[in-house]
Design a protein around this motif. Sequence first.
Motif, PDB file in Angstrom:
ATOM      1  N   GLY A   4       0.885  -1.209  -0.254  1.00  0.00           N
ATOM      2  CA  GLY A   4       0.144   0.158   0.071  1.00  0.00           C
ATOM      3  C   GLY A   4       0.733   1.407  -0.057  1.00  0.00           C
ATOM      4  O   GLY A   4       2.222   1.240  -0.195  1.00  0.00           O
ATOM      5  N   THR A   9       1.610  -2.337   4.530  1.00  0.00           N
ATOM      6  CA  THR A   9       0.054  -2.376   4.310  1.00  0.00           C
ATOM      7  C   THR A   9      -0.246  -2.931   2.830  1.00  0.00           C
ATOM      8  O   THR A   9       0.521  -2.753   1.953  1.00  0.00           O
ATOM      9  CB  THR A   9      -0.344  -0.928   4.619  1.00  0.00           C
ATOM     10  OG1 THR A   9      -0.105  -0.417   3.550  1.00  0.00           O
ATOM     11  CG2 THR A   9      -0.233  -0.618   5.700  1.00  0.00           C
ATOM     12  N   GLU A  11      -3.720  -2.537   0.176  1.00  0.00           N
ATOM     13  CA  GLU A  11      -4.875  -1.627  -0.086  1.00  0.00           C
ATOM     14  C   GLU A  11      -6.014  -2.538  -1.155  1.00  0.00           C
ATOM     15  O   GLU A  11      -5.284  -3.044  -2.079  1.00  0.00           O
ATOM     16  CB  GLU A  11      -4.448  -0.423  -0.650  1.00  0.00           C
ATOM     17  CG  GLU A  11      -5.660   0.387  -1.140  1.00  0.00           C
ATOM     18  CD  GLU A  11      -5.080   1.760  -1.903  1.00  0.00           C
ATOM     19  OE1 GLU A  11      -6.160   2.588  -2.016  1.00  0.00           O
ATOM     20  OE2 GLU A  11      -3.976   1.807  -2.202  1.00  0.00           O
ATOM     21  N   TYR A  33      -7.387  -1.035   4.417  1.00  0.00           N
ATOM     22  CA  TYR A  33      -6.157  -1.614   4.586  1.00  0.00           C
ATOM     23  C   TYR A  33      -6.083  -2.757   5.339  1.00  0.00           C
ATOM     24  O   TYR A  33      -6.677  -2.783   6.469  1.00  0.00           O
ATOM     25  CB  TYR A  33      -5.063  -0.432   5.006  1.00  0.00           C
ATOM     26  CG  TYR A  33      -4.789   0.468   3.900  1.00  0.00           C
ATOM     27  CD1 TYR A  33      -3.710   0.438   3.324  1.00  0.00           C
ATOM     28  CD2 TYR A  33      -5.500   1.566   3.528  1.00  0.00           C
ATOM     29  CE1 TYR A  33      -3.239   1.089   2.206  1.00  0.00           C
ATOM     30  CE2 TYR A  33      -5.156   2.456   2.834  1.00  0.00           C
ATOM     31  CZ  TYR A  33      -4.050   2.215   2.043  1.00  0.00           C
ATOM     32  OH  TYR A  33      -3.704   3.116   1.089  1.00  0.00           O
ATOM     33  N   THR A  86      -5.158   9.074   3.753  1.00  0.00           N
ATOM     34  CA  THR A  86      -5.356   7.871   4.298  1.00  0.00           C
ATOM     35  C   THR A  86      -5.059   7.885   5.676  1.00  0.00           C
ATOM     36  O   THR A  86      -4.196   8.862   6.161  1.00  0.00           O
ATOM     37  CB  THR A  86      -4.105   7.101   3.664  1.00  0.00           C
ATOM     38  OG1 THR A  86      -3.966   7.048   2.382  1.00  0.00           O
ATOM     39  CG2 THR A  86      -3.751   5.559   4.074  1.00  0.00           C
TER      40      THR A  86
END
Length: 178
Positions: A4, A9, A11, A33, A86
């Motif tokens: 991510g 992470t 996504e 996430y 985010t």
Amino acid sequence: MIWGNLPFTSEFRVVQEATVSKKQSTQLWLSGYLKSPVLLIGERVSKRDGIFAIRGYRVQLAHKFYLGKNATSPEGFYMGPQVSYTNIKVSLKQWLKRDVYVQGSQINLVCLVGYQAIGKRAVVDIFCGLGYKKNDFFWHYSPKKIVPIPFSDSPGLYSILKSPVKFTFGMNFGFAYD
């Protein structure tokens, strides 16, 4: 997704695109996430499955201007702005009960350039972009004790996370419908 926009992470997103004129469209992206495959593999290799907890969300808005004399929205080469926010929480699972976690947030504004192809029902959108980003990280010791994380002790990581330059490269696969 393998990685991510914040470290460790992954996504997962849903994108809705609406044509607003012959050569323009607007997109809304909503994302969730979870742990990246890199982190999941690390947990399994160390035989400590489920040690980390990662949860978060991302909201993005983009507007595409389709380029070329014969261009028609939503297909072909395009260029346009994208803004996103985010917010992610990372913790060890045993710390969640005490509300102890690291919070990371990112806001960015990017100029995207890409190409979107539509078959009978399949959509492929490949894009890249350059712009501005701002990352903030906080250590939540308890609900009332929150301190910023400067990352100045980690020069390599610090330069990546604190740099205001945002480079984006991505690909979306989806389904077209009327």
